[in-house]
Motif scaffolding. Structure first.
Motif, PDB file in Angstrom:
ATOM      1  N   PRO A  54      21.892  19.652  25.743  1.00  0.00           N
ATOM      2  CA  PRO A  54      23.240  19.116  25.984  1.00  0.00           C
ATOM      3  C   PRO A  54      24.200  20.053  26.720  1.00  0.00           C
ATOM      4  O   PRO A  54      25.371  19.724  26.862  1.00  0.00           O
ATOM      5  N   ARG A  55      23.738  21.198  27.166  1.00  0.00           N
ATOM      6  CA  ARG A  55      24.606  22.090  27.953  1.00  0.00           C
ATOM      7  C   ARG A  55      24.152  22.179  29.405  1.00  0.00           C
ATOM      8  O   ARG A  55      24.618  23.047  30.136  1.00  0.00           O
ATOM      9  N   ILE A  56      23.223  21.291  29.795  1.00  0.00           N
ATOM     10  CA  ILE A  56      22.684  21.361  31.152  1.00  0.00           C
ATOM     11  C   ILE A  56      22.918  20.065  31.919  1.00  0.00           C
ATOM     12  O   ILE A  56      23.361  20.091  33.057  1.00  0.00           O
ATOM     13  N   GLY A  57      22.615  18.941  31.316  1.00  0.00           N
ATOM     14  CA  GLY A  57      22.601  17.677  32.039  1.00  0.00           C
ATOM     15  C   GLY A  57      23.916  16.931  32.044  1.00  0.00           C
ATOM     16  O   GLY A  57      25.004  17.503  32.053  1.00  0.00           O
ATOM     17  N   VAL A  58      23.821  15.601  32.019  1.00  0.00           N
ATOM     18  CA  VAL A  58      24.992  14.721  32.071  1.00  0.00           C
ATOM     19  C   VAL A  58      25.649  14.586  30.706  1.00  0.00           C
ATOM     20  O   VAL A  58      26.876  14.650  30.576  1.00  0.00           O
ATOM     21  N   ILE A  59      24.848  14.382  29.684  1.00  0.00           N
ATOM     22  CA  ILE A  59      25.365  14.277  28.316  1.00  0.00           C
ATOM     23  C   ILE A  59      25.569  15.692  27.790  1.00  0.00           C
ATOM     24  O   ILE A  59      24.611  16.395  27.470  1.00  0.00           O
ATOM     25  N   ARG A  60      26.838  16.108  27.691  1.00  0.00           N
ATOM     26  CA  ARG A  60      27.132  17.509  27.387  1.00  0.00           C
ATOM     27  C   ARG A  60      27.897  17.641  26.076  1.00  0.00           C
ATOM     28  O   ARG A  60      28.623  16.733  25.659  1.00  0.00           O
ATOM     29  N   ILE A  61      27.726  18.801  25.479  1.00  0.00           N
ATOM     30  CA  ILE A  61      28.383  19.098  24.215  1.00  0.00           C
ATOM     31  C   ILE A  61      29.518  20.104  24.407  1.00  0.00           C
ATOM     32  O   ILE A  61      30.237  20.436  23.464  1.00  0.00           O
ATOM     33  N   ASP A  62      29.705  20.548  25.648  1.00  0.00           N
ATOM     34  CA  ASP A  62      30.702  21.576  25.942  1.00  0.00           C
ATOM     35  C   ASP A  62      32.108  21.177  25.506  1.00  0.00           C
ATOM     36  O   ASP A  62      32.896  22.027  25.083  1.00  0.00           O
ATOM     37  N   SER A  63      32.433  19.895  25.647  1.00  0.00           N
ATOM     38  CA  SER A  63      33.789  19.456  25.318  1.00  0.00           C
ATOM     39  C   SER A  63      34.132  19.695  23.849  1.00  0.00           C
ATOM     40  O   SER A  63      35.303  19.889  23.503  1.00  0.00           O
ATOM     41  N   TYR A  64      33.099  19.699  22.999  1.00  0.00           N
ATOM     42  CA  TYR A  64      33.359  19.917  21.571  1.00  0.00           C
ATOM     43  C   TYR A  64      33.679  21.378  21.266  1.00  0.00           C
ATOM     44  O   TYR A  64      34.173  21.686  20.185  1.00  0.00           O
ATOM     45  N   ASP A  65      33.404  22.271  22.223  1.00  0.00           N
ATOM     46  CA  ASP A  65      33.797  23.669  22.051  1.00  0.00           C
ATOM     47  C   ASP A  65      35.310  23.820  22.032  1.00  0.00           C
ATOM     48  O   ASP A  65      35.825  24.884  21.654  1.00  0.00           O
ATOM     49  N   GLN A  66      36.011  22.757  22.432  1.00  0.00           N
ATOM     50  CA  GLN A  66      37.468  22.806  22.422  1.00  0.00           C
ATOM     51  C   GLN A  66      38.007  23.062  21.019  1.00  0.00           C
ATOM     52  O   GLN A  66      39.092  23.642  20.855  1.00  0.00           O
ATOM     53  N   ALA A  67      37.247  22.653  20.002  1.00  0.00           N
ATOM     54  CA  ALA A  67      37.672  22.925  18.625  1.00  0.00           C
ATOM     55  C   ALA A  67      37.766  24.429  18.379  1.00  0.00           C
ATOM     56  O   ALA A  67      38.720  24.918  17.763  1.00  0.00           O
ATOM     57  N   LEU A  68      36.778  25.181  18.874  1.00  0.00           N
ATOM     58  CA  LEU A  68      36.810  26.643  18.744  1.00  0.00           C
ATOM     59  C   LEU A  68      37.915  27.247  19.605  1.00  0.00           C
ATOM     60  O   LEU A  68      38.559  28.224  19.214  1.00  0.00           O
ATOM     61  N   VAL A  69      38.138  26.666  20.791  1.00  0.00           N
ATOM     62  CA  VAL A  69      39.212  27.142  21.659  1.00  0.00           C
ATOM     63  C   VAL A  69      40.561  26.954  20.980  1.00  0.00           C
ATOM     64  O   VAL A  69      41.430  27.850  21.010  1.00  0.00           O
ATOM     65  N   ASN A  70      40.753  25.796  20.356  1.00  0.00           N
ATOM     66  CA  ASN A  70      42.002  25.538  19.635  1.00  0.00           C
ATOM     67  C   ASN A  70      42.193  26.518  18.485  1.00  0.00           C
ATOM     68  O   ASN A  70      43.309  26.981  18.233  1.00  0.00           O
ATOM     69  N   GLN A  71      41.074  26.829  17.805  1.00  0.00           N
ATOM     70  CA  GLN A  71      41.145  27.803  16.722  1.00  0.00           C
ATOM     71  C   GLN A  71      41.542  29.178  17.265  1.00  0.00           C
ATOM     72  O   GLN A  71      42.376  29.872  16.676  1.00  0.00           O
ATOM     73  N   ARG A  72      40.975  29.544  18.415  1.00  0.00           N
ATOM     74  CA  ARG A  72      41.330  30.825  19.023  1.00  0.00           C
ATOM     75  C   ARG A  72      42.790  30.872  19.417  1.00  0.00           C
ATOM     76  O   ARG A  72      43.488  31.893  19.209  1.00  0.00           O
ATOM     77  N   ASN A  73      43.303  29.783  19.963  1.00  0.00           N
ATOM     78  CA  ASN A  73      44.711  29.737  20.362  1.00  0.00           C
ATOM     79  C   ASN A  73      45.642  29.871  19.163  1.00  0.00           C
ATOM     80  O   ASN A  73      46.729  30.434  19.279  1.00  0.00           O
ATOM     81  N   SER A  74      45.211  29.347  18.023  1.00  0.00           N
ATOM     82  CA  SER A  74      46.037  29.435  16.819  1.00  0.00           C
ATOM     83  C   SER A  74      46.041  30.834  16.215  1.00  0.00           C
ATOM     84  O   SER A  74      46.843  31.125  15.330  1.00  0.00           O
ATOM     85  N   MET A  75      45.149  31.710  16.706  1.00  0.00           N
ATOM     86  CA  MET A  75      45.051  33.054  16.157  1.00  0.00           C
ATOM     87  C   MET A  75      45.884  34.079  16.935  1.00  0.00           C
ATOM     88  O   MET A  75      45.846  35.267  16.652  1.00  0.00           O
ATOM     89  N   ASN A  76      46.635  33.621  17.934  1.00  0.00           N
ATOM     90  CA  ASN A  76      47.468  34.536  18.715  1.00  0.00           C
ATOM     91  C   ASN A  76      48.725  34.934  17.937  1.00  0.00           C
ATOM     92  O   ASN A  76      49.158  34.224  17.048  1.00  0.00           O
TER      93      ASN A  76
END
Length: 251
Positions: free
Chosen positions: A229-251
């Motif tokens: 799911p990190r190579i083709g059309v059906i991707r899971i990358d968008s769900y990494d936004q949860a970790l990105v949001n967590q990182r932003n909350s740690m500033n």
């Protein structure tokens, strides 16, 4: 990469159908016997069964990988909040290490496809930071002289660390290669049989051929796409936004 794979599958199936049609034309048989019909049905049934199980397994693994992102986000968020239980003087350094740790985790998955070497470097960095955070947090928790604080801090750290191993294993969990080989061989065999059956009239049945090849290729392609799911059309990358949001909350 996967587009090339899909086109390659299409080419194989079309060639197999044409080969089966030519065999039928050269054999000059009038009609297939009922015995051959049973064999045809068995091959198509086996292929359908394998496609069904493969598709179901691919979807389940995709959902599991997506759920693990949520679990890691929750684990890091809980561990981050429990830093408040530690002595105030020890908190700034531990918080900095948490930020660096989450940055390394995000970088690992962002580099995983374009630059595997960098991804492995980020993975090694995250493991190093895990040990550092563990040592600092346990030492700080012991300063409170509170068993409850030590239990809460250690428990959240354990969960945060354990989930990384679970995600790494899930990343590498795929059906054994023989299953893919069997799936391809059955697809070719069924295409050969379909071509043989369409050789009755001597004319190419383009509509049936295109529909059959397209449906089979899309199914096989979707299975492979879900497995990676990190190579083709059906991707899971968008769900990494949860970790990105967590990182932003740690500033």
């Amino acid at each position: 990469m996967f587009l090339f794979t899909a086109l390659f599958i299409v080419g194989l199936l079309m060639a197999s159908i044409e080969f089966g049609r030519r065999i039928r034309l050269r054999s000059r048989e009038e009609k297939s016997s009922s015995g051959l019909g049973v064999i045809d049905g068995a091959v198509f049934g086996l292929m359908g069964l394998l496609l069904g199980f493969s598709f179901s397994g691919a979807v389940s693994r995709f959902d599991a990988r997506r759920e693990l992102i949520v679990q890691e986000t929750n684990a890091i968020g809980t561990a981050w909040l429990r830093i408040d239980l530690l002595p105030e003087a020890t908190q700034p350094q531990i918080r900095d290490d948490y930020r660096a740790y989450l940055d390394a985790r995000l970088a690992f998955y962002s580099y995983l496809v374009p630059d595997r070497e960098k991804a492995l470097d980020e993975l090694a960095l995250s493991e190093k930071l895990q040990k550092k955070i563990w040592t600092e947090s346990v030492a700080a928790a012991k300063q409170t002289s509170s068993p409850a604080v030590l239990t809460l801090v250690v428990g959240s750290l354990n969960e945060m660390i354990d989930i990384t191993t679970t995600r790494f294993v899930a990343l590498r969990t795929h059906p054994p290669m023989p299953i893919y080989v069997t799936l391809v061989l059955l697809a070719l065999a069924s295409s050969l049989i379909a071509g043989f059956g369409m050789g009755d009239t001597g004319k190419r049945q383009w509509l049936h051929t295109v529909v059959y090849v397209t449906a089979l290729t899309l199914t096989v392609y979707t299975i492979i796409d879900l497995e990676f799911p990190r190579i083709g059309v059906i991707r899971i990358d968008s769900y990494d936004q949860a970790l990105v949001n967590q990182r932003n909350s740690m500033n």
